[in-house]
Design an enzyme around this catalytic site. Structure first.
Site, short mmCIF file in Angstrom:
data_model
loop_
_atom_site.label_atom_id
_atom_site.label_comp_id
_atom_site.label_asym_id
_atom_site.label_seq_id
_atom_site.Cartn_x
_atom_site.Cartn_y
_atom_site.Cartn_z
N ARG A 180 0.84 -1.20 0.00
CA ARG A 180 0.00 0.00 0.00
C ARG A 180 0.88 1.25 0.00
O ARG A 180 0.72 2.15 -0.79
CB ARG A 180 -0.87 0.01 1.25
N ILE A 239 2.12 -17.70 2.07
CA ILE A 239 2.39 -18.03 3.49
C ILE A 239 1.63 -17.06 4.38
O ILE A 239 1.89 -17.00 5.58
CB ILE A 239 3.89 -17.93 3.82
N ALA A 240 0.70 -16.30 3.78
CA ALA A 240 0.06 -15.22 4.56
C ALA A 240 -1.20 -15.71 5.25
O ALA A 240 -1.18 -16.06 6.44
CB ALA A 240 -0.22 -14.05 3.64
N ARG A 241 -2.28 -15.75 4.52
CA ARG A 241 -3.55 -16.21 5.07
C ARG A 241 -4.40 -16.79 3.95
O ARG A 241 -4.34 -16.32 2.81
CB ARG A 241 -4.34 -15.06 5.67
N GLU A 270 -9.35 -23.18 6.03
CA GLU A 270 -8.53 -24.24 6.64
C GLU A 270 -9.09 -24.61 8.01
O GLU A 270 -9.65 -23.75 8.69
CB GLU A 270 -7.06 -23.79 6.73
N HIS A 288 -0.19 -24.90 7.42
CA HIS A 288 0.01 -23.63 8.16
C HIS A 288 1.15 -23.76 9.19
O HIS A 288 0.94 -23.56 10.39
CB HIS A 288 -1.30 -23.19 8.84
N ILE A 289 2.34 -24.08 8.67
CA ILE A 289 3.47 -24.32 9.58
C ILE A 289 4.65 -23.38 9.31
O ILE A 289 5.76 -23.66 9.76
CB ILE A 289 3.96 -25.79 9.48
C1 DGY Z 1 0.99 -16.02 12.38
O1 DGY Z 1 1.68 -15.82 13.38
O2 DGY Z 1 0.19 -15.19 11.96
C2 DGY Z 1 1.15 -17.33 11.71
O3 DGY Z 1 0.35 -17.43 10.60
C3 DGY Z 1 0.80 -18.42 12.70
O4 DGY Z 1 1.86 -19.28 12.76
#
Ligand code: DGY
Length: 333
Positions: A180, A239-241, A270, A288-289
């Site tokens: 942004r 790797i975000a959400r 998930e 989610h690791i």
């Molecule tokens: C976080 O901290 O947001 C991660 O996705 C969880 O491990």
């Protein structure tokens, strides 16, 4: 010794962190991993002064409505899309998260997914384990796409995005990013990263890392239209959400070869994973690791405990939780 504060921990946690908490507060810690319903959360939070909360538990206005006792909810994650922070602020409840301690570990994992997806690590291993490697392999079998020397794209250039960018230098990769707001020049220089508009990022990146926070504006930030802009040789890493990517659209693009591969650690809804993604050999999937190294998960748990204790007036940071999300809340006396 009787303790003045009562605390609920919504998921099993490292024993040493629980023991540390128990020096200061009366502790009720769950021993079984599961998501709690809103009704259960209301009930659990009704009689405590603070809580450490796992990502799968959603703390919103409804859950804390009428709660006169709760002073702090401490999230066991840096991402806090499971908290309705404005509602907590309105209710006078402090909210905290666990930034920074996971930056490097999460960045490492983003690279692990990129390399695994680009170089077909998971699919070739599955093939080998299934006993398929019998005769000579063809010289042109298992061809992947290169990572080194390609252009790295990063969407979302917070602290984890920057940690990913710094690693790109070692792979000889120029970095483009979109955020942004543009980063200060000194950070851009340090990360050797150039800001571009989002469509340009999607068009020019050879591989794309998603490191955005999840919120209403970022829902399906990568959908069919965005995927159509990407190179067919590109690898997409999330790797975000979950919810940042339209998983159904991604499965179609991967299936039709409009994208080389994807490395996904997070999913819409998930622990469910879109069935089409599960079928695809060019998707590397993990549960989610990204932050799950032993050191980092301990550091996250310790920071969540420090935040909680500080908010309740205990420990060296008493009164000043190290990572407070709503400093405008004065806190309940
Ligand atoms: C976080 O901290 O947001 C991660 O996705 C969880 O491990």
């Amino acid at each position: 010794m009787s303790k003045s504060h009562s605390v609920w921990v919504s998921r099993p946690l490292f024993p040493e962190v629980l023991a540390h908490l128990a020096q200061y507060v009366d502790l009720h810690a769950e021993t079984v991993e599961r998501k709690h319903t809103a009704a259960e959360l209301r009930e659990k939070l009704a009689d405590v002064d603070g809580a450490i909360i796992g990502l799968s538990d959603r703390i919103d206005g409804e859950v804390v409505a009428g709660n006169r006792r709760l002073r702090v909810v401490s999230n066991l994650a840096v991402g806090y899309n499971n908290f309705d922070v404005p509602a907590l602020t309105a209710a006078g409840i402090l909210a905290t998260n666990t930034p920074d301690v996971l930056n490097e570990t999460t960045a490492d994992y983003a690279w692990a997914l990129l390399l695994a997806a680009a170089r077909r690590v998971s699919s070739s291993e599955r093939w080998l384990r299934a006993g398929n490697w019998r005769g000579n392999m063809r010289f042109d079998d298992w061809l992947g796409v290169d990572v080194h020397g390609k252009t790295m794209g990063i969407l979302g250039m917070g602290r984890i995005g920057q940690a990913i960018a710094r690693r790109a230098y070692g792979f000889g990769m120029p970095v483009l990013y979109h955020n942004r707001s543009r980063l200060p020049e000194a950070i851009e220089r340090e990360c050797r990263a150039t800001w571009v508009e989002k469509p340009e990022l999607l068009r020019r990146a050879d591989h794309l890392m998603l490191v955005l926070p999840y919120n209403a504006q970022n829902h399906h930030a990568i959908g069919a239209a965005e995927l159509a802009l990407m190179k067919p040789t590109a690898v997409l890493v999330n790797i975000a959400r979950g919810g940042i990517v339209d998983d159904a659209a991604l499965a179609v693009a991967l299936g039709e070869g409009r994208l080389a591969a994807a490395g996904l650690d997070v999913f819409e809804g998930e622990p469910s994973v879109h069935p089409a993604l599960r079928e695809l050999d060019n998707a590397v999937l993990s549960p989610h690791i990204a932050s799950a190294s032993a050191d980092t998960r301990r550091a996250m748990a310790q920071l969540a405990a420090d935040n909680l204790l500080a908010a309740l007036g205990h420990g060296p940071d008493a009164g000043h939780p190290p990572s407070l999300l709503n400093p405008q809340v004065k806190g309940r006396a």
